[in-house]
Design a protein around this motif. Structure first.
Motif, short mmCIF file in Angstrom:
data_model
loop_
_atom_site.label_atom_id
_atom_site.label_comp_id
_atom_site.label_asym_id
_atom_site.label_seq_id
_atom_site.Cartn_x
_atom_site.Cartn_y
_atom_site.Cartn_z
N ALA A 297 -13.59 79.02 -33.78
CA ALA A 297 -14.13 79.72 -32.63
C ALA A 297 -13.35 79.40 -31.35
CB ALA A 297 -15.61 79.36 -32.43
N GLN A 298 -12.52 78.32 -31.39
CA GLN A 298 -11.71 77.96 -30.24
C GLN A 298 -10.41 78.76 -30.25
OE1 GLN A 298 -12.75 75.64 -32.57
NE2 GLN A 298 -14.63 75.10 -31.47
N ASN A 299 -9.56 78.52 -29.27
CA ASN A 299 -8.25 79.19 -29.23
C ASN A 299 -7.41 78.65 -30.38
OD1 ASN A 299 -5.74 80.29 -28.74
ND2 ASN A 299 -5.79 79.91 -26.55
N SER A 300 -7.36 79.40 -31.46
CA SER A 300 -6.71 78.95 -32.69
C SER A 300 -5.43 79.72 -32.99
CB SER A 300 -7.69 79.08 -33.87
OG SER A 300 -8.87 78.38 -33.62
N ARG A 301 -4.74 80.18 -31.94
CA ARG A 301 -3.47 80.86 -32.17
C ARG A 301 -2.57 79.97 -33.02
NH1 ARG A 301 -5.28 83.53 -27.84
NH2 ARG A 301 -4.66 85.72 -27.62
N GLY A 302 -2.01 80.57 -34.04
CA GLY A 302 -1.31 79.81 -35.08
C GLY A 302 -2.03 79.94 -36.40
N LEU A 303 -3.26 80.45 -36.39
CA LEU A 303 -4.01 80.65 -37.61
C LEU A 303 -3.29 81.64 -38.54
CD1 LEU A 303 -6.61 79.91 -39.09
CD2 LEU A 303 -7.81 81.66 -37.78
N GLY A 304 -2.70 82.69 -37.94
CA GLY A 304 -1.93 83.63 -38.74
C GLY A 304 -0.67 83.01 -39.31
N VAL A 305 -0.06 82.08 -38.56
CA VAL A 305 1.11 81.35 -39.05
C VAL A 305 0.71 80.50 -40.25
CG1 VAL A 305 2.89 79.66 -38.48
CG2 VAL A 305 2.14 81.30 -36.75
N SER A 306 -0.43 79.85 -40.13
CA SER A 306 -0.93 79.03 -41.23
C SER A 306 -1.18 79.88 -42.47
CB SER A 306 -2.21 78.32 -40.80
OG SER A 306 -2.70 77.50 -41.83
N ASP A 307 -1.73 81.07 -42.26
CA ASP A 307 -2.05 81.97 -43.37
C ASP A 307 -0.78 82.42 -44.11
OD1 ASP A 307 -4.04 83.20 -44.84
OD2 ASP A 307 -4.09 85.01 -43.62
N ILE A 308 0.25 82.83 -43.36
CA ILE A 308 1.49 83.27 -44.00
C ILE A 308 2.21 82.08 -44.64
CG2 ILE A 308 2.95 83.11 -41.93
CD1 ILE A 308 4.47 85.54 -42.87
N ALA A 309 2.11 80.90 -44.02
CA ALA A 309 2.75 79.71 -44.59
C ALA A 309 2.14 79.36 -45.94
CB ALA A 309 2.62 78.53 -43.62
N LYS A 310 0.83 79.48 -46.06
CA LYS A 310 0.18 79.21 -47.36
C LYS A 310 0.66 80.20 -48.41
CE LYS A 310 -4.15 78.04 -47.77
NZ LYS A 310 -4.03 76.68 -48.32
N ALA A 311 0.87 81.46 -48.01
CA ALA A 311 1.37 82.46 -48.95
C ALA A 311 2.80 82.13 -49.38
CB ALA A 311 1.31 83.85 -48.32
N ILE A 312 3.61 81.62 -48.46
CA ILE A 312 4.99 81.22 -48.79
C ILE A 312 4.98 80.05 -49.75
CG2 ILE A 312 7.12 80.26 -47.85
CD1 ILE A 312 6.41 81.82 -45.22
N LEU A 313 4.12 79.07 -49.48
CA LEU A 313 4.09 77.85 -50.27
C LEU A 313 3.42 78.03 -51.63
CD1 LEU A 313 3.13 75.34 -47.44
CD2 LEU A 313 5.32 75.41 -48.65
N GLU A 314 2.35 78.84 -51.65
CA GLU A 314 1.50 78.90 -52.84
C GLU A 314 1.43 80.28 -53.48
OE1 GLU A 314 -2.30 77.52 -51.53
OE2 GLU A 314 -1.51 75.63 -50.73
N GLY A 315 1.98 81.30 -52.81
CA GLY A 315 1.82 82.66 -53.31
C GLY A 315 0.50 83.24 -52.83
N GLY A 316 0.25 84.49 -53.16
CA GLY A 316 -0.99 85.14 -52.76
C GLY A 316 -0.82 85.96 -51.50
N ASN A 317 -1.94 86.54 -51.05
CA ASN A 317 -1.92 87.43 -49.91
C ASN A 317 -2.07 86.67 -48.60
OD1 ASN A 317 -1.79 89.74 -51.58
ND2 ASN A 317 -4.01 89.70 -51.88
N TYR A 318 -1.66 87.31 -47.53
CA TYR A 318 -1.91 86.81 -46.19
C TYR A 318 -2.31 88.01 -45.35
CZ TYR A 318 2.84 88.55 -45.26
OH TYR A 318 3.96 89.34 -45.15
N ARG A 319 -3.11 87.78 -44.32
CA ARG A 319 -3.81 88.91 -43.71
C ARG A 319 -3.19 89.45 -42.43
NH1 ARG A 319 -9.04 85.74 -43.52
NH2 ARG A 319 -7.44 84.13 -43.47
N ALA A 320 -2.60 88.63 -41.62
CA ALA A 320 -1.90 89.13 -40.42
C ALA A 320 -0.49 89.52 -40.85
CB ALA A 320 -1.88 88.06 -39.33
N ASN A 321 -0.43 90.56 -41.68
CA ASN A 321 0.83 90.89 -42.36
C ASN A 321 1.56 92.05 -41.69
OD1 ASN A 321 -0.26 93.42 -43.57
ND2 ASN A 321 -1.54 92.00 -44.74
N GLY A 322 2.78 92.28 -42.15
CA GLY A 322 3.63 93.30 -41.56
C GLY A 322 3.09 94.71 -41.71
#
Length: 368
Positions: A297-322
């Protein structure tokens, strides 16, 4: 836990929150930052404990960096992202994805050709506020959604920003600056857009900077500063949006409202991650606040970076996508084209509505 090494290009105003937040995610390692002004990069590196401040060329040639966060001005988004992709790096860009649809297509095609991922801000829709609103819709709390409205109305960035000229250049204005937050939230809430009609104008050809250090400087306005549009969503929902830098008397309008067959949801400001979220059902006399059912709920800018990083590391989808970012980019251009030509604009692109299950948000939130 394996960490993904990341580098930031662009060390202006927005970079500070990324530099503060990225190290809080356990699988991100911020190792370098770069800027055309190397003194700016050095200052940010010193302030946030980043190991290396360097030139853009040095950062792109570093074989250890796997993901580049592109925080340059909008006009440079496409060129810098394409350089990073050609260097074999995954990319997460600030909004908008690019200035033109052609540039956006080039980025997605380059990523596909090189088997790389592209992500883009905004990631605010991943936060507690909008995710809670999405949950209410998915649970049928307001019945079938039939309509939506969105308002981003203010007096313009020359009143507070230290260097506001680019907000009035091509690729700026209230739609390209703030529209991505609202359109991305609406697509996350309601799904992709099918058709758009719009009206747009440059209300004042010249603006005067009111903020320091450039107070008194004149800005020639090259992009519309007041825009209104109607959107037909593929789901059947009809939505309206107004974005403006021309409301010098302020406004009392809500950021986003979703209207359903059995109630209405007041969605929080999509430029934030938190609430409040309010709902009023058809048999109730007043709106009531809904407890936030998700984290961040706080200013969490970087959450989308974390999401794409998990997809790079582990595979799967990410939501703030191209694909989502490109759909929003086309919608913004569609509004302008509709205004210029006096016709409806039929969307060529589509995208999946981002997954909203709470299981996706398996990040450590303790540091936020």
């Amino acid at each position: 836990m394996k960490k993904l090494k990341i580098g930031i290009i662009g060390c202006g105003n927005i970079s500070s929150i990324y530099m503060e937040n990225c190290p809080k995610f356990p699988h991100l390692e911020l190792v370098a930052c770069a800027d055309l002004d190397e003194k700016c990069a050095q200052a940010q590196a010193g302030k946030f404990g980043i190991p290396k401040a360097c030139s853009v060329e040095e950062l792109l040639s570093d074989p250890g960096i796997e993901l580049v966060i592109n925080l340059t001005i909008p006009k440079a988004h496409a060129s810098v992202s394409l350089q990073a992709l050609e260097a074999g790096k995954h990319v997460y860009s600030e909004k908008p994805l690019a200035i033109t649809c052609e540039e956006g297509k080039q980025m997605l095609e380059a990523a596909k050709r090189k088997n790389l991922l592209v992500g883009s801000a905004p990631d605010t829709f991943l936060g507690a506020g909008i995710q809670t609103a999405i949950h209410l819709i998915e649970q049928g709390e307001i019945g079938v959604p039939v309509g939506a409205s969105a308002f981003m109305i203010c007096s313009g960035h020359e009143h507070w920003h230290p260097d506001p000229a680019f907000y009035y250049d091509i690729g700026g204005g209230p739609m390209f600056d703030m529209g991505p937050y609202y359109l991305t939230a609406l697509v996350a809430l309601l799904g992709p857009i099918k058709r758009i009609s719009g009206s747009a104008r440059i209300s004042y050809p010249e603006r005067t900077v009111r903020s320091k250090p450039k107070e008194g400087t004149k800005i020639v306005v090259s992009t519309p500063t007041h825009l209104s549009g109607v959107m037909d969503f593929a789901s059947g929902v009809i939505g309206t949006i107004t974005t403006s830098f021309d409301a010098f008397g302020g406004t009392s309008l809500p950021p986003i409202e979703i209207y359903g067959s059995q109630g209405t949801i007041l969605v929080p400001d999509p430029n934030t991650f938190g609430g409040p979220v309010r709902i009023r059902k058809s048999d109730e006399k007043e709106f009531s606040e809904v407890p936030l059912s998700y984290g961040f709920a706080q200013n969490s800018r970087g959450l989308g970076v974390s999401d794409i990083a998990k997809a790079i590391l582990e595979g799967g989808n990410y939501r703030a996508n191209g694909e989502l970012a490109y759909h929003v980019l086309e919608a913004m251009h569609g509004l302008l084209e509709s205004s210029e030509k006096g016709t409806h604009y039929i969307m060529e692109s589509t995208c999946a509505r981002p997954e909203s299950e709470s299981k996706v948000l398996q990040f450590a939130e303790e540091s936020f």
